[in-house]
Motif scaffolding. Structure first.
Motif, mmCIF file in Angstrom:
data_model
loop_
_atom_site.group_PDB
_atom_site.id
_atom_site.type_symbol
_atom_site.label_atom_id
_atom_site.label_comp_id
_atom_site.label_asym_id
_atom_site.label_seq_id
_atom_site.Cartn_x
_atom_site.Cartn_y
_atom_site.Cartn_z
ATOM 1 N N GLU A 133 0.882 -1.094 0.106
ATOM 2 C CA GLU A 133 -0.008 -0.003 0.046
ATOM 3 C C GLU A 133 0.799 1.056 0.030
ATOM 4 O O GLU A 133 0.750 1.922 -0.744
ATOM 5 C CB GLU A 133 -1.007 0.034 1.328
ATOM 6 C CG GLU A 133 -1.766 -0.943 1.014
ATOM 7 C CD GLU A 133 -2.695 -1.444 2.443
ATOM 8 O OE1 GLU A 133 -2.518 -0.680 3.497
ATOM 9 O OE2 GLU A 133 -3.583 -2.176 2.393
ATOM 10 N N ARG A 134 2.065 1.366 0.838
ATOM 11 C CA ARG A 134 2.730 2.494 0.893
ATOM 12 C C ARG A 134 3.391 2.542 -0.373
ATOM 13 O O ARG A 134 3.717 3.625 -1.077
ATOM 14 C CB ARG A 134 3.641 2.278 1.886
ATOM 15 C CG ARG A 134 4.949 3.515 2.180
ATOM 16 C CD ARG A 134 6.023 3.097 2.988
ATOM 17 N NE ARG A 134 6.690 2.118 2.391
ATOM 18 C CZ ARG A 134 7.163 0.878 2.985
ATOM 19 N NH1 ARG A 134 6.873 0.724 4.154
ATOM 20 N NH2 ARG A 134 8.100 0.146 2.163
ATOM 21 N N ASP A 135 4.005 1.466 -1.128
ATOM 22 C CA ASP A 135 4.635 1.470 -2.336
ATOM 23 C C ASP A 135 3.576 2.161 -3.370
ATOM 24 O O ASP A 135 4.171 2.925 -4.045
ATOM 25 C CB ASP A 135 5.077 0.356 -2.634
ATOM 26 C CG ASP A 135 6.313 -0.378 -1.914
ATOM 27 O OD1 ASP A 135 7.008 0.340 -1.229
ATOM 28 O OD2 ASP A 135 6.849 -1.503 -1.833
ATOM 29 N N SER A 140 1.118 4.139 -2.990
ATOM 30 C CA SER A 140 0.896 5.380 -2.819
ATOM 31 C C SER A 140 2.345 6.412 -2.795
ATOM 32 O O SER A 140 2.084 7.433 -3.400
ATOM 33 C CB SER A 140 0.402 5.622 -1.313
ATOM 34 O OG SER A 140 1.477 5.628 -0.295
ATOM 35 N N GLU A 141 3.294 5.784 -2.882
ATOM 36 C CA GLU A 141 4.451 6.495 -3.189
ATOM 37 C C GLU A 141 4.851 6.507 -4.766
ATOM 38 O O GLU A 141 5.804 7.273 -5.343
ATOM 39 C CB GLU A 141 5.519 5.884 -2.427
ATOM 40 C CG GLU A 141 5.383 6.478 -1.088
ATOM 41 C CD GLU A 141 6.473 5.765 -0.336
ATOM 42 O OE1 GLU A 141 7.513 5.182 -0.849
ATOM 43 O OE2 GLU A 141 6.749 6.157 0.872
ATOM 44 N N GLY A 142 3.916 5.848 -5.554
ATOM 45 C CA GLY A 142 4.060 5.953 -6.987
ATOM 46 C C GLY A 142 4.885 4.828 -7.820
ATOM 47 O O GLY A 142 5.466 5.029 -8.666
ATOM 48 N N ALA A 143 4.920 3.612 -6.979
ATOM 49 C CA ALA A 143 5.769 2.318 -7.263
ATOM 50 C C ALA A 143 5.272 1.990 -8.832
ATOM 51 O O ALA A 143 4.098 2.105 -9.228
ATOM 52 C CB ALA A 143 5.596 1.114 -6.516
ATOM 53 N N HIS A 152 -0.404 -3.045 -11.437
ATOM 54 C CA HIS A 152 1.003 -3.183 -11.073
ATOM 55 C C HIS A 152 1.533 -4.454 -11.353
ATOM 56 O O HIS A 152 1.128 -5.583 -10.833
ATOM 57 C CB HIS A 152 1.227 -2.891 -9.675
ATOM 58 C CG HIS A 152 1.090 -1.364 -9.262
ATOM 59 N ND1 HIS A 152 -0.093 -0.854 -9.264
ATOM 60 C CD2 HIS A 152 1.835 -0.309 -9.004
ATOM 61 C CE1 HIS A 152 -0.368 0.478 -8.875
ATOM 62 N NE2 HIS A 152 1.023 0.627 -8.859
#
Length: 95
Positions: free
Chosen positions: A5-7, A9-12, A37
């Motif tokens: 989820e963090r990745d 949200s950071e644009g992975a 993704h």
């Protein structure tokens, strides 16, 4: 799941799970939640060693085991599998 989820949200650009074999359930969950993704699995050196030495001990046939594991990883949702066995797998699938 929080890391994915963090990745996102950071644009992975892609998501990765490692070690691969032990977390196939997470691969499926992450791929289901983020189907757009690309999902990478990294088969870590410990997995490589386990398979290599299991074959050398006569516990199983390495080529058969590798193909089974690759199928499991793909069924779980992996788009890309990173493995130290890549040269051997290329030989297997070119036969």
């Amino acid at each position: 799941m929080r890391a994915a989820e963090r990745d996102v949200s950071e644009g992975a650009d892609f998501l990765m799970v490692k070690p691969g074999l032990a977390y196939l359930d997470l691969v499926r969950q992450v791929k289901d939640k983020y189907p757009n993704h690309p999902m990478f699995i990294y088969q870590v050196s410990g997995e490589y060693a386990m398979l290599y030495h299991g074959d050398k001990a006569g516990a199983f046939n390495l080529d058969t085991m590798l193909m089974e594991i690759l199928c499991c990883m793909r069924r779980a949702g992996a788009d890309v599998i990173i493995t130290y066995f890549a040269p051997r797998i290329l030989e297997l699938i070119s036969k």
